[in-house]
Design an enzyme around this catalytic site. Structure first.
Site, PDB file in Angstrom:
ATOM      1  N   LYS A  49      10.466  92.382  13.153  1.00 47.89           N
ATOM      2  CA  LYS A  49       9.277  92.472  12.298  1.00 47.89           C
ATOM      3  C   LYS A  49       8.713  93.895  12.307  1.00 47.89           C
ATOM      4  CE  LYS A  49       6.536  90.760  16.198  1.00 47.89           C
ATOM      5  NZ  LYS A  49       6.051  89.530  16.856  1.00 47.89           N
ATOM      6  N   TYR A 268     -11.840 119.647  17.015  1.00 46.83           N
ATOM      7  CA  TYR A 268     -13.093 119.042  16.533  1.00 46.83           C
ATOM      8  C   TYR A 268     -14.022 118.693  17.686  1.00 46.83           C
ATOM      9  CZ  TYR A 268     -11.343 118.118  11.756  1.00 46.83           C
ATOM     10  OH  TYR A 268     -10.885 118.221  10.480  1.00 46.83           O
TER      11      TYR A 268
HETATM   12  C1  LIG Z   1       6.619  89.373  18.143  1.00 46.53           C
HETATM   13  C2  LIG Z   1       7.109  88.059  18.623  1.00 46.53           C
HETATM   14  C3  LIG Z   1       8.169  87.977  19.541  1.00 46.53           C
HETATM   15  C4  LIG Z   1       8.725  89.200  20.247  1.00 46.53           C
HETATM   16  O1  LIG Z   1       7.830  89.543  21.279  1.00 46.53           O
HETATM   17  P1  LIG Z   1       8.089  90.765  22.290  1.00 46.53           P
HETATM   18  O2  LIG Z   1       6.935  90.716  23.215  1.00 46.53           O
HETATM   19  O3  LIG Z   1       8.065  91.996  21.444  1.00 46.53           O
HETATM   20  O4  LIG Z   1       9.399  90.548  22.912  1.00 46.53           O
HETATM   21  C5  LIG Z   1       8.690  86.728  19.839  1.00 46.53           C
HETATM   22  N1  LIG Z   1       8.157  85.609  19.290  1.00 46.53           N
HETATM   23  C6  LIG Z   1       7.114  85.645  18.437  1.00 46.53           C
HETATM   24  C7  LIG Z   1       6.570  84.378  17.893  1.00 46.53           C
HETATM   25  C8  LIG Z   1       6.548  86.858  18.097  1.00 46.53           C
HETATM   26  O5  LIG Z   1       5.492  86.895  17.269  1.00 46.53           O
END
Ligand SMILES: *Cc1c(COP(=O)(O)O)cnc(C)c1O
Length: 380
Positions: A49, A268
């Site tokens: 993702k 800044y």
């Molecule tokens: C993002 C996600 C993962 C992966 O999690 P990590 O901590 O990056 O390994 C697995 N399952 C679900 C439902 C997620 O949303």
């Protein structure tokens, strides 16, 4: 991973970009193989993702598929469409579920929604009935996180209706809230709850473990594991060694090297004053490129570090949108000049070190890197 430079896969030319983001696809696939080994007999998927946590969905997924991965999780249909174009036969789950009116697109692209509420289940079931196909989908059960997912009562009610469903549950899954702390009692509670609820769906493969679950909870492995951050070299467990190989390197182009005097203010707000005469390298990236504003330095707080000419040097002053400053007084005069690079991430300064300076996690560092880098993909 070596210095930035030649590659056939740059998207933006380095001299026209804020810097160079180098992705080591060999490290990515090595991490996947290591996680697969730890998951023993369970299937090992890949969570890709958010553009594969910022490193590039297409390149990451193609490399993982070549290593043997054929089950992927994305968050959105848009991501799934890109993934389907790259991998025509992979199993693709969409974690954010079935948005209203998108069922036909799921079917056309052969995607599987992760269903976490009755309205989604009803819509997918009705669509499956009208299309005359037992379309597959994952069932997401919430076991204590209060995020997307069916309650225990809804999951139980669904299990009782299994025979009447027009769609085919291909996976029953849940997500751990506290797996980064292996001894947190919440883990055992969620594992127990999930085991009980998953057993109501006989014959349907079960999945619970994310990266931290794989590394810290052998009871959470079940039939399929879903690693994300560990693939990309990030720390999944809060404590202990991180055995994963670093995947990203970020080098920022130095725009100017300037002399500065003791007492000069940098950046800044004039929150940082030099404590001695020296030199400052002005680097051409900033918080728009994932160099969080919180990693700057001030008179009262040390900033993150960058490597210039092989030496660790402190960031000084506030981070601007497209600039930050590094005190390079310790680097010999002739060893740093305009057009050189300051390394903000590599095998020595990992995403978790940079994240710690910003009070955040490696996940946020990776996904914030953005689109202004030239990208080089190595290996894989
Ligand atoms: C993002 C996600 C993962 C992966 O999690 P990590 O901590 O990056 O390994 C697995 N399952 C679900 C439902 C997620 O949303």
């Amino acid at each position: 991973m070596n210095a930035p430079g030649k590659s056939s896969h740059t998207v933006l030319r380095p001299e026209e970009a804020a810097g160079v983001l180098t992705v080591d696809l060999g490290a990515l696939t090595a991490n996947w193989r290591e996680l697969k080994k730890r998951a023993a007999s369970a299937l090992c998927s890949a969570v890709v993702k958010a553009d594969a946590y910022g490193i590039g969905l297409e390149r990451a997924s193609a490399a993982l598929a070549e290593a043997g991965c054929d089950i992927f999780f994305v968050a959105l249909v848009d991501e799934a469409r890109r993934l389907r174009a790259t991998l025509p036969t992979a199993t693709i789950y969409v974690l954010n579920g079935l948005a209203p009116g998108t069922a036909a697109e799921f079917r056309k692209l052969r995607l599987e929604p992760v269903l976490g509420s009755w309205p989604e289940i009803d819509e997918w079931d009705a669509f499956a009935a009208s299309s005359g196909e037992a379309l597959p989908a994952a069932i997401h059960i919430d076991t204590g996180m209060t995020r997307h997912g069916l309650s225990r009562e809804d999951a139980t009610a669904l299990a009782e209706r299994m025979r009447l469903l027009n769609f085919r549950p291909s996976l029953v899954m849940s997500h751990l809230a506290c797996a980064d702390e292996p001894t947190n009692p919440m883990n055992a509670r969620q594992i127990g709850e999930f085991r009980a609820l998953a057993s109501l769906f006989p014959g349907v493969p079960a999945s619970l473990a994310n990266s931290a679950g794989i590394l810290g909870q052998t009871d959470a492995i079940f039939d399929l594991v879903r690693p994300g951050i560990s693939l990309y070299g990030g720390r999944a467990l809060l404590a202990g060694d991180n055995a994963m190989q670093p995947v990203v390197r970020v080098d920022i182009r130095i725009v100017q090297v300037r002399k500065a005097k003791k007492g000069d203010a940098v950046g800044y707000g004039a929150q940082h004053h030099l404590t001695q005469d020296g030199r400052v390298a002005i680097c051409g990236a900033g918080y728009a490129d994932g160099i969080f504003r919180a990693v700057g330095g001030s008179d009262t707080r040390a900033g993150a570090e960058a490597i210039v000419a092989g030496q660790r040097c402190p960031l000084v002053g506030r981070i601007s949108m497209d600039f930050f400053a590094v005190d390079v007084s310790a680097v010999p005069d002739d060893a740093v000049k305009r057009g050189d690079y300051a390394t903000i991430l590599n095998e020595e300064i990992g995403i978790d070190e940079l994240a710690a300076h910003a009070g955040t996690i490696g996940y946020e560092v990776l996904t914030a890197l953005g689109r202004r880098y030239a990208r080089i993909y190595r290996g894989g």
